[in-house]
Design an enzyme around this catalytic site. Structure first.
Site, PDB file in Angstrom:
ATOM      1  N   HIS A 100     -10.314  -1.572  28.375  1.00 30.06           N
ATOM      2  CA  HIS A 100     -10.492  -0.553  27.332  1.00 30.06           C
ATOM      3  C   HIS A 100     -11.978  -0.361  27.022  1.00 30.06           C
ATOM      4  CE1 HIS A 100      -6.167  -1.016  26.526  1.00 30.06           C
ATOM      5  NE2 HIS A 100      -6.242   0.161  25.930  1.00 30.06           N
ATOM      6  N   LYS A 114     -13.152  -0.949  21.169  1.00 32.15           N
ATOM      7  CA  LYS A 114     -11.815  -1.427  20.796  1.00 32.15           C
ATOM      8  C   LYS A 114     -11.904  -2.765  20.069  1.00 32.15           C
ATOM      9  CE  LYS A 114      -7.105  -2.067  22.459  1.00 32.15           C
ATOM     10  NZ  LYS A 114      -6.549  -1.359  21.298  1.00 32.15           N
TER      11      LYS A 114
HETATM   12  P1  NAD Z   1     -10.998   4.681  15.191  1.00 32.98           P
HETATM   13  O1  NAD Z   1     -11.806   3.551  14.658  1.00 32.98           O
HETATM   14  O2  NAD Z   1     -11.679   5.737  16.000  1.00 32.98           O
HETATM   15  O3  NAD Z   1     -10.234   5.431  13.979  1.00 32.98           O
HETATM   16  C1  NAD Z   1      -9.755   4.792  12.828  1.00 32.98           C
HETATM   17  C2  NAD Z   1     -10.019   5.720  11.651  1.00 32.98           C
HETATM   18  O4  NAD Z   1      -9.407   5.171  10.482  1.00 32.98           O
HETATM   19  C3  NAD Z   1     -11.522   5.852  11.341  1.00 32.98           C
HETATM   20  O5  NAD Z   1     -11.897   7.221  11.259  1.00 32.98           O
HETATM   21  C4  NAD Z   1     -11.655   5.169   9.995  1.00 32.98           C
HETATM   22  O6  NAD Z   1     -12.694   5.707   9.184  1.00 32.98           O
HETATM   23  C5  NAD Z   1     -10.279   5.461   9.403  1.00 32.98           C
HETATM   24  N1  NAD Z   1     -10.022   4.652   8.210  1.00 32.98           N
HETATM   25  C6  NAD Z   1     -10.507   3.413   7.893  1.00 32.98           C
HETATM   26  N2  NAD Z   1     -10.114   3.043   6.670  1.00 32.98           N
HETATM   27  C7  NAD Z   1      -9.348   4.079   6.198  1.00 32.98           C
HETATM   28  C8  NAD Z   1      -8.652   4.290   4.980  1.00 32.98           C
HETATM   29  N3  NAD Z   1      -8.659   3.373   3.995  1.00 32.98           N
HETATM   30  N4  NAD Z   1      -7.963   5.450   4.816  1.00 32.98           N
HETATM   31  C9  NAD Z   1      -7.937   6.387   5.802  1.00 32.98           C
HETATM   32  N5  NAD Z   1      -8.608   6.243   6.981  1.00 32.98           N
HETATM   33  C10 NAD Z   1      -9.285   5.096   7.166  1.00 32.98           C
HETATM   34  O7  NAD Z   1      -9.828   4.018  16.029  1.00 32.98           O
HETATM   35  P2  NAD Z   1      -8.878   4.685  17.136  1.00 32.98           P
HETATM   36  O8  NAD Z   1      -9.493   4.502  18.486  1.00 32.98           O
HETATM   37  O9  NAD Z   1      -8.467   6.054  16.697  1.00 32.98           O
HETATM   38  O10 NAD Z   1      -7.628   3.678  17.080  1.00 32.98           O
HETATM   39  C11 NAD Z   1      -6.936   3.426  15.880  1.00 32.98           C
HETATM   40  C12 NAD Z   1      -5.776   2.493  16.173  1.00 32.98           C
HETATM   41  O11 NAD Z   1      -4.831   3.141  17.036  1.00 32.98           O
HETATM   42  C13 NAD Z   1      -6.182   1.190  16.891  1.00 32.98           C
HETATM   43  O12 NAD Z   1      -5.390   0.136  16.417  1.00 32.98           O
HETATM   44  C14 NAD Z   1      -5.834   1.488  18.352  1.00 32.98           C
HETATM   45  O13 NAD Z   1      -5.594   0.334  19.119  1.00 32.98           O
HETATM   46  C15 NAD Z   1      -4.574   2.310  18.161  1.00 32.98           C
HETATM   47  N6  NAD Z   1      -4.196   3.162  19.281  1.00 32.98           N
HETATM   48  C16 NAD Z   1      -2.864   3.289  19.510  1.00 32.98           C
HETATM   49  C17 NAD Z   1      -2.416   4.149  20.502  1.00 32.98           C
HETATM   50  C18 NAD Z   1      -0.937   4.360  20.677  1.00 32.98           C
HETATM   51  O14 NAD Z   1      -0.518   5.092  21.594  1.00 32.98           O
HETATM   52  N7  NAD Z   1      -0.113   3.748  19.837  1.00 32.98           N
HETATM   53  C19 NAD Z   1      -3.333   4.867  21.284  1.00 32.98           C
HETATM   54  C20 NAD Z   1      -4.689   4.705  21.025  1.00 32.98           C
HETATM   55  C21 NAD Z   1      -5.109   3.866  19.997  1.00 32.98           C
END
Ligand code: NAD
Length: 260
Positions: free
Chosen positions: A149, A153
């Protein structure tokens, strides 16, 4: 077809912004609100959508499903808030602890709730066919995995790798916690038969690669899934939200319920 009302948590994030980008031009969806960390809220204003730093300030919204790809703590708070307002939620966040997963199962008795560490069609089809491969190959084949990844991450191994590894272990009649090997170093000696290695690589902007190895006498099978874009996960999340809006509470749903 009825319009699905969604609220997007973490709307400035890699996944949240992708989900919003797809939903805003799709007539099947109506985005009721975007929720972000307070310091990032100004960057979301003037987009013609309600914006807040707190989900509790947005709910209740009749029929709305919350989509949350943030962090374990934030997602658990979203689930508690959704519970308070009896709203449905799709959670994509990975790295949840056992206690947090248990809390999801409990909440799913009261609200429609779906959690999936990978929302792509390909990985979910893989989860369906891997047990058959384990059965056909038999115990002579050692099972290992490698996941790669991007360098931002936070959790390791990835939620997808853990889900795939748990699926392999279960198909062989093992408890994954008893056989997992997330790191090897030094004089490790011969590999025990009842072991399942998952190794992690991190770097660049890799969206997500997972390779499952079946290593047998005189041959091996490698099965690789490569996500080319986050769009596959974002489309899966929207599909899950649409599906969930027609469901009742009862048990924690996964992508297999939506896709397969
Ligand atoms: P990222 O860090 O880019 O996004 C997370 C967002 O959450 C950020 O913009 C952050 O500011 C926001 N955030 C933090 N605190 C917050 C709050 N209190 N209220 C609202 N928003 C808040 O991360 P990402 O790459 O988008 O990944 C997020 C999660 O999704 C990770 O756990 C990742 O592993 C997971 N993920 C899952 C899949 C899937 O298919 N299930 C796919 C990709 C990523």
């Amino acid at each position: 077809m009825s319009v699905s009302v969604i609220i997007i948590m973490g709307a400035k994030g890699r996944m949240g912004s992708m989900i919003y980008g797809l939903a805003k031009d799709n007539p099947d969806f109506s985005v009721a609100a975007l929720v972000e960390r307070a310091d990032l809220v100004p960057g979301l204003q003037n987009m013609g959508v309600k914006v807040a730093a707190d989900l509790d300030a947005i709910l209740p919204v009749p029929g709305a499903v919350v989509i949350d790809f943030t962090s374990p703590e934030v997602s658990m708070n979203s689930v508690r808030t959704a519970l308070k307002h009896k709203a449905g939620a799709v959670i994509g966040t990975t790295g949840l602890s056992k206690d947090q997963v248990a809390e999801l199962h409990e909440a799913a008795k009261t609200i429609p709730l779906l959690w999936a560490p990978n929302m792509s069609v390909g990985v979910n089809v893989l989860l369906k066919i891997l047990p058959e491969l384990v059965r056909l190959l038999g115990p002579a084949y050692d099972m290992e995995m490698v996941e790669i990844h991007h360098n931002k991450k936070k959790d390791a191994p990835s939620g997808t790798a853990l889900k795939l590894a748990q699926c392999l272990a279960e198909a062989r009649g093992w408890d994954y916690d008893d056989v997992k090997k997330h790191c090897r170093d030094g004089i490790i000696g011969p590999r025990p038969k009842d072991e399942l290695g998952v190794q992690t690589l991190r770097g660049g902007d890799v969206v997500g690669d997972h390779t499952v190895y079946f290593l047998g006498p005189g041959e091996r099978i490698e099965i690789t899934h490569r996500a080319h874009s986050r769009e596959t996960f974002a489309q899966g999340a929207l599909r899950a939200a649409k599906w969930l809006s027609g469901q009742k509470a009862g048990r924690l749903y996964g992508m297999a319920d939506v896709l397969l």
